[in-house]
Design an enzyme around this catalytic site. Structure first.
Site, PDB file in Angstrom:
ATOM      1  N   TYR A  20      -3.131  -0.966  10.080  1.00 17.09           N
ATOM      2  CA  TYR A  20      -2.922  -1.379   8.689  1.00 17.09           C
ATOM      3  C   TYR A  20      -1.583  -0.851   8.175  1.00 17.09           C
ATOM      4  O   TYR A  20      -0.826  -1.584   7.508  1.00 17.09           O
ATOM      5  CB  TYR A  20      -4.080  -0.844   7.847  1.00 17.09           C
TER       6      TYR A  20
ATOM      7  N   SER B  84       0.848  -1.186   0.000  1.00 19.78           N
ATOM      8  CA  SER B  84       0.000   0.000   0.000  1.00 19.78           C
ATOM      9  C   SER B  84       0.884   1.237   0.000  1.00 19.78           C
ATOM     10  O   SER B  84       1.984   1.230   0.564  1.00 19.78           O
ATOM     11  CB  SER B  84      -0.893   0.016   1.241  1.00 19.78           C
TER      12      SER B  84
END
Length: 259
Positions: A159, A146
């Site tokens: 996350y 990400s």
């Protein structure tokens, strides 16, 4: 004489998180490129539907239950995928969800859940598939990361921590696997239109988006499509042996300015 033997004609692939989003798009892209694919996710019915669609289009696909947070589930999936498709040449680690909450307000259990799925789950795949790749002296493992690694976003700290761990693990593997013929690669997408975050309530969603705008995370309204990320994975896997796409960053192109 070539420096490396070419990829074998048959390259079975496994894709985790294949029930939706990037995982489903990646399984479809690999199948269209001729890879037999094993689809794994907790929502087995969705994987079965996608596998049937792939088979109807002339591809080869197999679906099996998979919870990357459970070691026994990963072990059973790995065995079933090998039995169904033969030795696995490609692994795409794409499973996971996105929980929202400020780090000082969430419990350690919620923090650990994100680490367990995104990071420990990815390592479970490594431990079950990569040793066989090393023994065959070829293979690809691709980690979906990400852009929150270089540019953290508030409200998603667990996350962010997990994806930083994934990239750290992948970069370490790149060193450890050098000379084995096995390639570990990272795909780092920007904002992507998937089901992640769709379970947030309205108040949480509003607070998150307001905070992200404050920190400059919304330069324009366009999002990547899952198929855009899948195309990057397919390109990595298709790269001839002897070259290694170690990190591919994918960002949504901004809308055209009016002339």
């Amino acid at each position: 004489m070539p420096r490396f033997d070419p990829h074998p004609e048959r390259r079975p692939a496994v894709v985790t998180g294949a029930s939706s989003g990037i995982g489903a798009a990646t399984a479809t892209a690999l199948a269209m490129a001729g890879h037999p694919v094993a689809l794994g996710a907790r929502r087995t019915g969705k994987c079965e539907e996608l596998a049937a669609t792939i088979r109807a289009g002339g591809g080869e696909a197999f679906a099996h239950p998979l919870d990357v947070g459970d070691s026994d589930s990963v072990k059973a999936f790995a065995a079933a995928a090998g039995d169904a498709l033969g030795p696995i040449e490609v692994v795409v680690s794409s499973a996971g969800d996105l929980a929202a909450g400020r780090l000082h307000e969430i419990g350690s259990d919620q923090f650990a859940e994100q680490i367990e799925v995104h990071l420990v789950g990815a390592h479970r795949l490594v431990s079950h598939f990569v040793p066989q790749m090393v023994a065959r002296r070829r293979g690809d493992i691709v980690f979906i990361s990400s852009d929150t690694v270089p540019a953290p976003r508030s409200w998603t700290g667990a996350y962010v921590a997990a994806k930083n761990g994934v990239e750290g693990m992948a970069r370490t593997m790149q060193m450890e696997l050098e000379g084995t013929g096995v390639r570990a690669s990272i795909v780092r997408p920007g904002p992507t239109a998937t089901g992640m975050g769709m379970t947030w309530d309205a108040d949480t969603t509003g607070a998150v988006l307001e905070d992200w705008a404050k920190w400059g995370h919304a330069r324009h309204p366009y999002f990547l499509r899952p198929s855009d990320v899948a195309a990057a994975v397919a390109a990595i896997v298709a790269t001839p042996r002897g070259a290694h796409l170690r990190l591919v960053e994918v960002q949504p192109e901004a809308p055209l300015e009016e002339s």
